[in-house]
Design a protein around this motif. Structure first.
Motif, mmCIF file in Angstrom:
data_model
loop_
_atom_site.group_PDB
_atom_site.id
_atom_site.type_symbol
_atom_site.label_atom_id
_atom_site.label_comp_id
_atom_site.label_asym_id
_atom_site.label_seq_id
_atom_site.Cartn_x
_atom_site.Cartn_y
_atom_site.Cartn_z
ATOM 1 N N LEU A 63 0.861 -1.163 -0.086
ATOM 2 C CA LEU A 63 0.009 -0.040 -0.067
ATOM 3 C C LEU A 63 0.933 1.186 -0.065
ATOM 4 C CD1 LEU A 63 -2.795 -0.789 2.533
ATOM 5 C CD2 LEU A 63 -2.896 -0.427 0.124
ATOM 6 N N LEU A 64 0.463 2.307 -0.740
ATOM 7 C CA LEU A 64 1.207 3.524 -0.784
ATOM 8 C C LEU A 64 1.217 4.115 0.388
ATOM 9 C CD1 LEU A 64 2.522 5.919 -2.339
ATOM 10 C CD2 LEU A 64 0.058 6.430 -3.113
ATOM 11 N N VAL A 65 0.121 4.160 1.225
ATOM 12 C CA VAL A 65 -0.028 4.764 2.703
ATOM 13 C C VAL A 65 1.079 4.016 3.555
ATOM 14 C CG1 VAL A 65 -2.270 5.702 2.486
ATOM 15 C CG2 VAL A 65 -2.004 3.598 3.371
ATOM 16 N N ASP A 66 1.427 2.911 3.277
ATOM 17 C CA ASP A 66 2.176 2.203 4.341
ATOM 18 C C ASP A 66 3.748 2.667 3.917
ATOM 19 O OD1 ASP A 66 0.259 0.935 5.535
ATOM 20 O OD2 ASP A 66 0.326 -0.878 4.548
ATOM 21 N N TYR A 67 3.923 2.464 2.421
ATOM 22 C CA TYR A 67 5.296 3.178 2.280
ATOM 23 C C TYR A 67 5.362 4.704 2.425
ATOM 24 C CZ TYR A 67 9.164 4.580 -0.989
ATOM 25 O OH TYR A 67 10.238 5.152 -1.354
ATOM 26 N N ARG A 115 -11.294 9.574 -5.858
ATOM 27 C CA ARG A 115 -11.403 8.069 -4.870
ATOM 28 C C ARG A 115 -10.087 7.621 -4.224
ATOM 29 N NH1 ARG A 115 -14.904 7.019 -9.431
ATOM 30 N NH2 ARG A 115 -13.388 5.968 -10.522
ATOM 31 N N MET A 116 -9.038 7.766 -4.890
ATOM 32 C CA MET A 116 -7.751 7.178 -4.496
ATOM 33 C C MET A 116 -7.402 8.244 -3.371
ATOM 34 S SD MET A 116 -4.756 6.007 -7.011
ATOM 35 C CE MET A 116 -3.825 7.393 -7.087
ATOM 36 N N ALA A 117 -7.506 9.378 -3.475
ATOM 37 C CA ALA A 117 -7.017 10.389 -2.466
ATOM 38 C C ALA A 117 -7.894 10.101 -1.032
ATOM 39 C CB ALA A 117 -7.295 11.729 -2.982
ATOM 40 N N LEU A 118 -9.290 9.807 -1.209
ATOM 41 C CA LEU A 118 -9.850 9.552 -0.166
ATOM 42 C C LEU A 118 -9.893 8.283 0.479
ATOM 43 C CD1 LEU A 118 -13.452 11.145 -1.478
ATOM 44 C CD2 LEU A 118 -11.818 12.278 0.179
ATOM 45 N N LEU A 119 -9.626 7.247 -0.401
ATOM 46 C CA LEU A 119 -9.239 5.966 0.333
ATOM 47 C C LEU A 119 -8.073 6.040 1.040
ATOM 48 C CD1 LEU A 119 -9.920 3.507 -2.694
ATOM 49 C CD2 LEU A 119 -10.477 3.111 -0.445
ATOM 50 N N ASN A 120 -7.058 6.747 0.465
ATOM 51 C CA ASN A 120 -5.649 6.939 1.146
ATOM 52 C C ASN A 120 -6.010 7.723 2.365
ATOM 53 O OD1 ASN A 120 -4.084 5.003 -0.488
ATOM 54 N ND2 ASN A 120 -3.639 6.922 -1.898
ATOM 55 N N ARG A 121 -6.448 8.453 2.526
ATOM 56 C CA ARG A 121 -6.770 9.580 3.813
ATOM 57 C C ARG A 121 -7.597 8.586 4.660
ATOM 58 N NH1 ARG A 121 -10.277 14.572 3.545
ATOM 59 N NH2 ARG A 121 -8.886 15.352 2.032
ATOM 60 N N ARG A 122 -8.512 7.688 4.249
ATOM 61 C CA ARG A 122 -9.396 6.957 5.133
ATOM 62 C C ARG A 122 -8.525 5.912 5.691
ATOM 63 N NH1 ARG A 122 -14.831 5.751 6.021
ATOM 64 N NH2 ARG A 122 -14.748 4.347 7.933
ATOM 65 N N MET A 123 -7.387 5.428 4.814
ATOM 66 C CA MET A 123 -6.632 4.360 5.427
ATOM 67 C C MET A 123 -5.477 5.060 6.372
ATOM 68 S SD MET A 123 -5.861 1.547 2.641
ATOM 69 C CE MET A 123 -5.733 2.786 1.290
ATOM 70 N N ARG A 124 -5.302 6.082 5.924
ATOM 71 C CA ARG A 124 -3.980 6.823 6.946
ATOM 72 C C ARG A 124 -4.416 8.335 6.772
ATOM 73 N NH1 ARG A 124 1.357 9.025 5.605
ATOM 74 N NH2 ARG A 124 2.459 9.086 7.778
ATOM 75 N N PRO A 125 -4.883 8.744 8.123
ATOM 76 C CA PRO A 125 -5.629 10.125 7.961
ATOM 77 C C PRO A 125 -4.684 11.242 7.986
ATOM 78 C CG PRO A 125 -6.440 8.923 9.693
ATOM 79 C CD PRO A 125 -5.354 8.032 9.157
ATOM 80 N N GLU A 126 -3.166 11.061 8.233
ATOM 81 C CA GLU A 126 -2.260 11.920 7.945
ATOM 82 C C GLU A 126 -1.944 12.083 6.623
ATOM 83 O OE1 GLU A 126 -2.195 9.087 9.777
ATOM 84 O OE2 GLU A 126 -0.596 8.955 11.233
ATOM 85 N N THR A 127 -2.555 11.258 5.765
ATOM 86 C CA THR A 127 -1.991 11.490 4.500
ATOM 87 C C THR A 127 -2.702 12.554 3.732
ATOM 88 O OG1 THR A 127 -1.851 9.241 4.355
ATOM 89 C CG2 THR A 127 -1.847 10.072 2.245
ATOM 90 N N GLU A 128 -2.198 13.542 3.186
ATOM 91 C CA GLU A 128 -2.831 14.667 2.357
ATOM 92 C C GLU A 128 -2.292 14.444 0.829
ATOM 93 O OE1 GLU A 128 -5.301 16.609 2.516
ATOM 94 O OE2 GLU A 128 -4.493 17.199 4.624
#
Ligand code: PNS
Length: 166
Positions: free
Chosen positions: A75-79, A103-116
């Motif tokens: 996962l990108l958010v884990d990296y 969609r991708m940005a919202l998914l990523n933020r949901r998985m890792r809220p720090e992600t902007e």
């Protein structure tokens, strides 16, 4: 805003186009450290091996001292978490990009809220470009030098030695 901003620009880069390079150059001016992260994609059939994509991007960004070329799987958010980067950079060319990127940005933020996720609009002259179409043009003997840098054109042509240049 943190003092030192690291952003990740993820993608397949198969191959890197002038659109990608435009985004890397513009993105590198906005952050302290830009990590261009190539997905080690096991599902998509890639034209270029990961090592070739790393090599091409290193060569094409050698003049940008704050740009690092890396690769990731999972996962990108884990990296992003492993690299201490809360910012993801993506380009938007048109409305269909907007829909999938949203969609991708919202998914990523949901998985890792720090992600902007930060979006840059593609430059007008790159807004119709895609790696897939560039590959097709070269495979069919067309001239792709307006769309990808010369070293990339040569590498694509080398993959299709029997195609006659128009
Ligand atoms: O250049 P691309 O192919 O449009 O890039 C897509 C990429 C690599 C950014 C995306 O597929 C990705 O982040 N993949 C890693 C797996 C992941 O995190 N998936 C969940 C988010 S949709």
């Amino acid at each position: 805003m943190p003092n030192s901003l690291t952003a990740i620009y993820p993608g397949s880069f198969d191959p890197p186009t002038k659109g990608h390079l435009d985004l890397i150059a513009r993105g590198s001016r906005l952050v302290n450290h830009l990590i261009v992260a190539i997905l080690k994609n096991t599902q998509k059939q890639a034209l270029f091996a990961l090592e070739e994509r790393v090599e091409m991007l290193k060569e094409l960004t050698a003049h940008l001292p704050n740009v690092e070329i890396a690769s990731f799987d999972g996962l990108l958010v884990d990296y992003a978490a492993r690299r201490g980067a809360d910012t993801i950079l993506r380009g938007i060319r048109d409305v269909s990009d907007y829909e999938s990127e949203l969609r991708m940005a919202l998914l990523n933020r949901r998985m890792r809220p720090e992600t902007e996720t930060v979006f840059l609009m593609a430059s007008a002259e790159c807004s119709f470009l895609s790696s897939r179409m560039v590959k097709e043009i070269v495979m069919l003997g067309g001239d792709a030098s307006a769309f990808v840098p010369e070293p990339v054109v040569r590498r694509i042509q080398a993959k299709f030695p029997t195609v006659t240049k128009r």
